[in-house]
Design a protein around this motif. Structure first.
Motif, PDB file in Angstrom:
ATOM      1  N   HIS A  58       7.102  16.865   3.412  1.00  0.00           N
ATOM      2  CA  HIS A  58       6.611  15.510   3.657  1.00  0.00           C
ATOM      3  C   HIS A  58       7.201  14.534   2.647  1.00  0.00           C
ATOM      4  N   LEU A  59       7.214  14.937   1.387  1.00  0.00           N
ATOM      5  CA  LEU A  59       7.782  14.085   0.343  1.00  0.00           C
ATOM      6  C   LEU A  59       9.267  13.846   0.583  1.00  0.00           C
ATOM      7  N   LEU A  60       9.984  14.879   0.999  1.00  0.00           N
ATOM      8  CA  LEU A  60      11.415  14.726   1.281  1.00  0.00           C
ATOM      9  C   LEU A  60      11.661  13.708   2.388  1.00  0.00           C
ATOM     10  N   SER A  61      10.838  13.748   3.435  1.00  0.00           N
ATOM     11  CA  SER A  61      11.009  12.789   4.526  1.00  0.00           C
ATOM     12  C   SER A  61      10.789  11.367   4.035  1.00  0.00           C
ATOM     13  N   GLN A  62       9.828  11.167   3.122  1.00  0.00           N
ATOM     14  CA  GLN A  62       9.599   9.847   2.554  1.00  0.00           C
ATOM     15  C   GLN A  62      10.780   9.406   1.697  1.00  0.00           C
ATOM     16  N   ILE A  63      11.256  10.313   0.840  1.00  0.00           N
ATOM     17  CA  ILE A  63      12.353   9.971  -0.058  1.00  0.00           C
ATOM     18  C   ILE A  63      13.621   9.638   0.730  1.00  0.00           C
ATOM     19  N   SER A  95       3.284  20.512  -5.094  1.00  0.00           N
ATOM     20  CA  SER A  95       3.077  21.917  -4.735  1.00  0.00           C
ATOM     21  C   SER A  95       2.857  22.071  -3.245  1.00  0.00           C
ATOM     22  N   GLY A  96       3.351  23.171  -2.705  1.00  0.00           N
ATOM     23  CA  GLY A  96       3.190  23.474  -1.290  1.00  0.00           C
ATOM     24  C   GLY A  96       4.412  23.048  -0.490  1.00  0.00           C
ATOM     25  N   LYS A  97       4.924  23.974   0.317  1.00  0.00           N
ATOM     26  CA  LYS A  97       6.148  23.665   1.073  1.00  0.00           C
ATOM     27  C   LYS A  97       5.934  22.525   2.052  1.00  0.00           C
ATOM     28  N   GLY A  98       4.733  22.453   2.652  1.00  0.00           N
ATOM     29  CA  GLY A  98       4.452  21.356   3.569  1.00  0.00           C
ATOM     30  C   GLY A  98       4.469  20.014   2.862  1.00  0.00           C
ATOM     31  N   GLU A  99       3.873  19.964   1.659  1.00  0.00           N
ATOM     32  CA  GLU A  99       3.868  18.728   0.882  1.00  0.00           C
ATOM     33  C   GLU A  99       5.282  18.353   0.448  1.00  0.00           C
ATOM     34  N   ILE A 100       6.075  19.357   0.104  1.00  0.00           N
ATOM     35  CA  ILE A 100       7.452  19.082  -0.313  1.00  0.00           C
ATOM     36  C   ILE A 100       8.254  18.503   0.850  1.00  0.00           C
ATOM     37  N   ALA A 127       0.828  -1.211   0.000  1.00  0.00           N
ATOM     38  CA  ALA A 127       0.000   0.000   0.000  1.00  0.00           C
ATOM     39  C   ALA A 127       0.860   1.257   0.000  1.00  0.00           C
ATOM     40  N   TYR A 128       1.970   1.218   0.760  1.00  0.00           N
ATOM     41  CA  TYR A 128       2.882   2.373   0.814  1.00  0.00           C
ATOM     42  C   TYR A 128       3.509   2.614  -0.556  1.00  0.00           C
ATOM     43  N   ASP A 129       3.953   1.515  -1.207  1.00  0.00           N
ATOM     44  CA  ASP A 129       4.625   1.651  -2.504  1.00  0.00           C
ATOM     45  C   ASP A 129       3.692   2.192  -3.578  1.00  0.00           C
ATOM     46  N   THR A 130       2.428   1.813  -3.501  1.00  0.00           N
ATOM     47  CA  THR A 130       1.499   2.209  -4.557  1.00  0.00           C
ATOM     48  C   THR A 130       0.714   3.477  -4.225  1.00  0.00           C
ATOM     49  N   ALA A 131       0.887   4.011  -3.002  1.00  0.00           N
ATOM     50  CA  ALA A 131       0.121   5.190  -2.596  1.00  0.00           C
ATOM     51  C   ALA A 131       0.562   6.408  -3.395  1.00  0.00           C
ATOM     52  N   PRO A 132      -0.377   7.241  -3.839  1.00  0.00           N
ATOM     53  CA  PRO A 132      -0.010   8.479  -4.548  1.00  0.00           C
ATOM     54  C   PRO A 132       0.675   9.449  -3.605  1.00  0.00           C
ATOM     55  N   ARG A 133       1.628  10.211  -4.132  1.00  0.00           N
ATOM     56  CA  ARG A 133       2.353  11.184  -3.323  1.00  0.00           C
ATOM     57  C   ARG A 133       1.921  12.616  -3.641  1.00  0.00           C
ATOM     58  N   ARG A 134       0.662  12.725  -4.035  1.00  0.00           N
ATOM     59  CA  ARG A 134       0.073  14.034  -4.308  1.00  0.00           C
ATOM     60  C   ARG A 134       0.908  14.830  -5.310  1.00  0.00           C
ATOM     61  N   THR A 135       1.302  14.173  -6.348  1.00  0.00           N
ATOM     62  CA  THR A 135       2.072  14.848  -7.391  1.00  0.00           C
ATOM     63  C   THR A 135       1.214  15.013  -8.636  1.00  0.00           C
ATOM     64  N   ALA A 147      10.181  30.355  -7.753  1.00  0.00           N
ATOM     65  CA  ALA A 147      11.146  31.254  -7.114  1.00  0.00           C
ATOM     66  C   ALA A 147      11.096  31.174  -5.598  1.00  0.00           C
ATOM     67  N   ASP A 148       9.899  30.919  -5.046  1.00  0.00           N
ATOM     68  CA  ASP A 148       9.776  30.836  -3.588  1.00  0.00           C
ATOM     69  C   ASP A 148       9.882  29.402  -3.080  1.00  0.00           C
ATOM     70  N   ASN A 149      10.317  28.479  -3.932  1.00  0.00           N
ATOM     71  CA  ASN A 149      10.487  27.067  -3.576  1.00  0.00           C
ATOM     72  C   ASN A 149       9.195  26.400  -3.119  1.00  0.00           C
ATOM     73  N   SER A 150       8.057  26.900  -3.586  1.00  0.00           N
ATOM     74  CA  SER A 150       6.773  26.310  -3.198  1.00  0.00           C
ATOM     75  C   SER A 150       6.340  25.201  -4.150  1.00  0.00           C
ATOM     76  N   VAL A 151       7.073  25.029  -5.242  1.00  0.00           N
ATOM     77  CA  VAL A 151       6.788  23.964  -6.203  1.00  0.00           C
ATOM     78  C   VAL A 151       8.100  23.251  -6.513  1.00  0.00           C
ATOM     79  N   ALA A 152       8.053  21.925  -6.552  1.00  0.00           N
ATOM     80  CA  ALA A 152       9.248  21.148  -6.862  1.00  0.00           C
ATOM     81  C   ALA A 152       8.946  20.155  -7.964  1.00  0.00           C
ATOM     82  N   ALA A 153       9.914  19.964  -8.840  1.00  0.00           N
ATOM     83  CA  ALA A 153       9.825  18.931  -9.870  1.00  0.00           C
ATOM     84  C   ALA A 153      10.510  17.677  -9.340  1.00  0.00           C
TER      85      ALA A 153
END
Length: 322
Positions: free
Chosen positions: A119-124, A112-117, A94-102, A215-221
């Motif tokens: 959270h994603l960084l902690s997972q990665i 999008s969103g610094k909080g989401e970024i 379930a963890y592997d297949t869960a969407p990461r809101r991308t 520019a404000d680091n609120s979106v990451a690719a």
């Protein structure tokens, strides 16, 4: 798990042996009752109801019994441990297949969103825990982020990860960022500074990268394509080689320390031994050794010969540039 007798119980057992291996119930003091219970539970003392006394039992027999019980318990625990991956397999899937809101955008995922970024960084970081490369433009780090950054780095390194970071030169004038860099370097997480513009990029295990898309680091690719990640790794390695090594210890200590470094380096280049340098500068050998260790880190030298060679090269470059 079986607990072996504590110091008080061991002392009482020896006292009973000294008395011939028996102790009458009426001779047991109230303060000795916890020790008696320990010894009885372990089987080192046996109550003889017929004559109202405790008899000491050979510890070897008790040790064999306890050892057998522990081995059986260990076998049960190992069997249970072997089942854990299967018991959690559905959750792992379930963890592997869960969407990461991308969001998909031209083959590259966006978050999008610094909080989401964050959270994603902690997972990665948990999924790719071996190597981290970070190009962090934007000037001095916010002081209130220093503690969290150091905690994150320490846990990453203690788990076996390797970390490298690039900052802008302006951070050298900020005490909070200098302290952050000094502590990070002490932990084995080197930080260098790079002149010129560069993009905020985070790469983990040379397999996945996050690149700032605002520019404000609120979106990451989020880049997982091997060819693109390989390209970003190559860019970072080139930047790392161009980046300047900074003696963060000296920078944090103030303007007097670099002069001592230069003197130690100059005398070392002249062929003086560590003891001779200590005598010449009036320092302890331990202090000189610390300066040499910092110089080796500063010039990324593994041996003293390599250190001397690189320092001579640095002096030559500096003289020709003036």
């Amino acid at each position: 798990m079986t607990q072996l007798p504590d110091a008080a119980a061991r002392e009482l057992y020896r006292a009973i042996l000294h008395q011939g291996g028996r102790a009458r119930l009426g001779e047991i003091r109230p303060e000795d009752e916890p020790a008696v219970k320990q010894l009885s539970d372990l089987g080192l003392l046996v109550l003889r109801i017929a004559d109202g006394s405790y008899s000491a039992v050979n510890p070897r027999a008790v040790g064999e019994r306890i050892g057998s019980e522990l081995r059986e318990e260990s076998a049960r625990l190992l069997a249970r441990a072997a089942l854990v991956p299967d018991l959690l397999d559905d959750l792992a899937q379930a963890y592997d297949t869960a969407p990461r809101r991308t969001e998909s955008a031209g083959g590259i995922q966006r978050v999008s969103g610094k909080g989401e970024i964050r959270h994603l960084l902690s997972q990665i970081a948990k999924d790719y825990p071996h190597e981290s490369m970070a190009a962090q433009p934007g000037g001095p780090r916010p002081p209130h982020h220093t503690a969290d950054t150091l905690v994150w780095s320490r846990s990453y390194i203690e788990a076996g990860g390797v970390e490298r970071t690039i900052f802008e030169p302006s951070v050298c004038g900020d005490p909070h960022t200098v302290e952050l860099a000094r502590e990070s370097t002490r932990m084995g997480s080197p930080i260098r500074i790079l002149e010129g513009p560069f993009t905020r990029t985070l790469i983990f295990d040379r397999a996945i990268a996050l690149v700032s898309a605002a520019a404000d680091n609120s979106v990451a690719a989020v880049v997982e394509d091997p060819a693109l990640v390989g390209y970003l790794v190559g860019v970072f390695e080139q930047q790392w080689q161009r980046a300047q090594i900074v003696d963060w210890e000296a920078l944090a200590a103030g303007p007097t320390t670099p002069a001592v470094h230069e003197q130690v380096g100059r005398l070392l280049g002249q062929g003086l031994t560590q003891r001779a340098i200590a005598t010449r500068l009036g320092l302890s050998e331990r202090t000189v050794a610390a300066h040499i260790a910092r110089l080796r880190e500063l010039y990324d030298a593994e041996t003293l010969f390599q250190l001397g060679w690189r320092m001579r090269g640095a002096r030559t470059t500096g003289e020709s540039g003036r």
